[in-house]
Design an enzyme around this catalytic site. Sequence first.
Site, mmCIF file in Angstrom:
data_model
loop_
_atom_site.group_PDB
_atom_site.id
_atom_site.type_symbol
_atom_site.label_atom_id
_atom_site.label_comp_id
_atom_site.label_asym_id
_atom_site.label_seq_id
_atom_site.Cartn_x
_atom_site.Cartn_y
_atom_site.Cartn_z
ATOM 1 N N LYS A 231 -31.020 -14.833 -38.424
ATOM 2 C CA LYS A 231 -30.499 -16.307 -38.561
ATOM 3 C C LYS A 231 -31.490 -17.583 -38.158
ATOM 4 O O LYS A 231 -32.593 -18.136 -38.602
ATOM 5 C CB LYS A 231 -28.978 -16.970 -38.439
ATOM 6 C CG LYS A 231 -28.773 -17.846 -39.264
ATOM 7 C CD LYS A 231 -27.569 -17.773 -38.211
ATOM 8 C CE LYS A 231 -25.826 -17.290 -38.842
ATOM 9 N NZ LYS A 231 -24.831 -18.175 -38.637
ATOM 10 N N GLU B 254 -35.895 -8.624 -31.423
ATOM 11 C CA GLU B 254 -35.694 -7.274 -31.926
ATOM 12 C C GLU B 254 -36.529 -7.816 -32.916
ATOM 13 O O GLU B 254 -37.073 -6.730 -33.113
ATOM 14 C CB GLU B 254 -34.772 -6.396 -32.060
ATOM 15 C CG GLU B 254 -34.271 -6.027 -30.424
ATOM 16 C CD GLU B 254 -32.399 -7.463 -29.908
ATOM 17 O OE1 GLU B 254 -31.267 -6.875 -29.237
ATOM 18 O OE2 GLU B 254 -32.630 -8.063 -30.912
ATOM 19 N N GLY C 142 -22.718 -13.540 -38.547
ATOM 20 C CA GLY C 142 -23.512 -12.139 -38.882
ATOM 21 C C GLY C 142 -22.768 -10.648 -38.897
ATOM 22 O O GLY C 142 -23.467 -10.580 -39.816
ATOM 23 N N ARG C 143 -21.822 -10.327 -38.518
ATOM 24 C CA ARG C 143 -21.439 -9.741 -39.106
ATOM 25 C C ARG C 143 -20.148 -9.719 -40.302
ATOM 26 O O ARG C 143 -19.527 -8.755 -40.503
ATOM 27 C CB ARG C 143 -20.331 -8.620 -37.856
ATOM 28 C CG ARG C 143 -18.882 -9.600 -37.286
ATOM 29 C CD ARG C 143 -18.479 -9.231 -35.863
ATOM 30 N NE ARG C 143 -17.896 -10.030 -35.007
ATOM 31 C CZ ARG C 143 -18.332 -10.951 -34.524
ATOM 32 N NH1 ARG C 143 -19.438 -11.589 -34.571
ATOM 33 N NH2 ARG C 143 -17.783 -12.187 -33.808
ATOM 34 N N GLU D 280 -17.098 -6.151 -31.419
ATOM 35 C CA GLU D 280 -17.715 -6.868 -31.886
ATOM 36 C C GLU D 280 -16.946 -8.609 -31.729
ATOM 37 O O GLU D 280 -17.065 -9.457 -30.971
ATOM 38 C CB GLU D 280 -19.116 -7.370 -32.324
ATOM 39 C CG GLU D 280 -19.806 -8.789 -31.639
ATOM 40 C CD GLU D 280 -21.063 -8.513 -32.458
ATOM 41 O OE1 GLU D 280 -21.767 -7.734 -32.085
ATOM 42 O OE2 GLU D 280 -21.802 -9.624 -33.379
ATOM 43 N N HIS E 105 -14.656 19.746 -37.825
ATOM 44 C CA HIS E 105 -15.557 20.253 -36.912
ATOM 45 C C HIS E 105 -16.002 20.408 -35.946
ATOM 46 O O HIS E 105 -16.888 20.359 -34.774
ATOM 47 C CB HIS E 105 -16.571 21.438 -38.012
ATOM 48 C CG HIS E 105 -15.443 21.969 -38.826
ATOM 49 N ND1 HIS E 105 -15.446 23.438 -38.970
ATOM 50 C CD2 HIS E 105 -15.519 21.706 -40.185
ATOM 51 C CE1 HIS E 105 -15.187 24.244 -40.583
ATOM 52 N NE2 HIS E 105 -14.617 22.921 -41.186
ATOM 53 N N LYS F 245 -29.280 -9.736 -23.454
ATOM 54 C CA LYS F 245 -29.828 -10.735 -23.416
ATOM 55 C C LYS F 245 -31.006 -11.782 -22.549
ATOM 56 O O LYS F 245 -31.838 -11.533 -22.445
ATOM 57 C CB LYS F 245 -29.885 -11.325 -25.114
ATOM 58 C CG LYS F 245 -29.232 -10.541 -26.345
ATOM 59 C CD LYS F 245 -29.253 -12.047 -27.030
ATOM 60 C CE LYS F 245 -28.563 -11.146 -28.233
ATOM 61 N NZ LYS F 245 -28.080 -11.740 -29.588
#
Length: 563
Positions: free
Chosen positions: A209, A215, A270-271, A356, A387, A515
């Site tokens: 954005k 990153e 964002g999510r 979040e 399993h 951050k």
Amino acid sequence: MLKNYSPAQTKSWEKLQLHFTEVAPLHLRDLFAQDPERFQKFSFYFEDTLVDLSKNRITEETLQLLVGLAEEMELPAAIESMFIGKPINATENRAVLHTALRNFTDKEVMLEGENILDEVRDVQQQMKNFCNQLHSGEWKGYTGKRIEHVVNIGIGGSHLGPQMVCEALKKYQLESIEVSFISNVDGSDAAEVLRKLNPETTLFIIASKTFTTKETITNAHTARTWFLQTANDESHIQKHFVALSTNKTEAAKFGIAPENIFRFWDWVGGRFSLWSAIGLPIACALGYDKFEELLRGAEAMDKHFRDTPLQQNVPVLLALLSSWYTNFFGAQAHAILPYNQYLRLLPEFLQQLLMESNGKSTDRNGKAVTYSTQPVIWGAAGTNGQHSFFQLIHQGTSLIPADFIAAANSNNPIGQHQPLLLSNFFAQTEALMKGKTLEEAEAELRKKGLSETEIAQLAPHKVFEGNKPTTSIMFPKLTPYVLGSLLAMYEHQTFVQGVIWNIYSFDQWGVELGKELAGTIEKELLEAKQATHDSSTNGLIAYYTSHLADETVLPENKVTAKV
């Protein structure tokens, strides 16, 4: 604005506390035995999707009291506030309008005096045009070859949503385009993706954005360097890089042409952003028509959520059950168990969406909450999880409610795979509900001919308490439309939980401190400055620097291109 008061101070909460003392001793095995109509009473539908709540530790009174809590917390008004664009993300003074991204009606959605649907549809048309050029072969790389591989570079919501959807709908992926994802700032992530690619036929989507996410921009520059090692001309970047960003200035500095910058808005979290231009890799992988089907499925769930009474409203009921287990039973975890290999990334996606959003300990008044909020979300695709960790759910000491998700029909019908898969799906929810008593375990062992001494030793280990709550979600087949509705369902559940818990679901201040500290430490590492932190952090940094190989830090990342 949303109301600001603690749910624990409401009359409904007090009634639920008293009701809990009545329900807690009840066993699901007995509730089913006493009421042959239990499945019908506690099954709810969204179109062809079944949501079975009957294997939850609830009675009809439980749902009535939970709905009463939602009403007392003024949930209907909160829902409407979100849809009409009130700034319910109060700590950032923003509206929350991801629902506008999948709104195909003729009604206006006004924000600050403007109909935002006009801008949304402009960007959607831009995405459609881009996909048509890409898929037709009209869009070509710098050597005139068509694009065969698209790489999305993002992180968090700019990565998890698109990657999960592309994986979930892989059956619908176009043969002409392969889509990959780079997110982790660990150089191995980029290296392993890039080593398989040809710069002449690869296009990168930079999803950020602000175009400043550390990153993402680090990985973007690595891809840029890799590309220019072969292309040798920065003007070729325009044919191989596009941006999903609001920061046109920084994207242009990177070398991206203005017409290849896809906009989205600060009212898209964002999510919650896969429905926006952030979904471009989805449209690249599937074709724009399938991306639109995804949006239409979400829109249908939006209408259900906005218009359906609370008593039959699927996302609302799921959220209220989460509060029931978290706040009254003390559950601290919730499992997401898709019996569909295509949905194997769904638990990871929902971790971000729910944790979040609602992993908060401060209420809307800025005060510490006095009750539990978001449980830990985890899970894996069945039958693999059976399993792995199902032992803990069946016989562990923690109560872990679980969502079981399955399609009636496989996207890949092969032999007897689907009946075997679903027999496990049905059996696990039944086993978690019923359990196995000591008497039943002893009887089984006697049939096998064990002695009474052996039975006494072994039987206690074969006892299953049962009474483990599960919600079963089934749909005819996994399609883009069904997936869209499923994801929107969980989005709205997330919002409702935030309303019930009186917290802000659409900010994420908890990720900021790490951050900030990382930025300081990064500078110390690159400039060989003296670390001035606590003894543990200093010690860890000292270990790193003492074991640093000569090739660990380079002025440019060198990744060999495939030609």
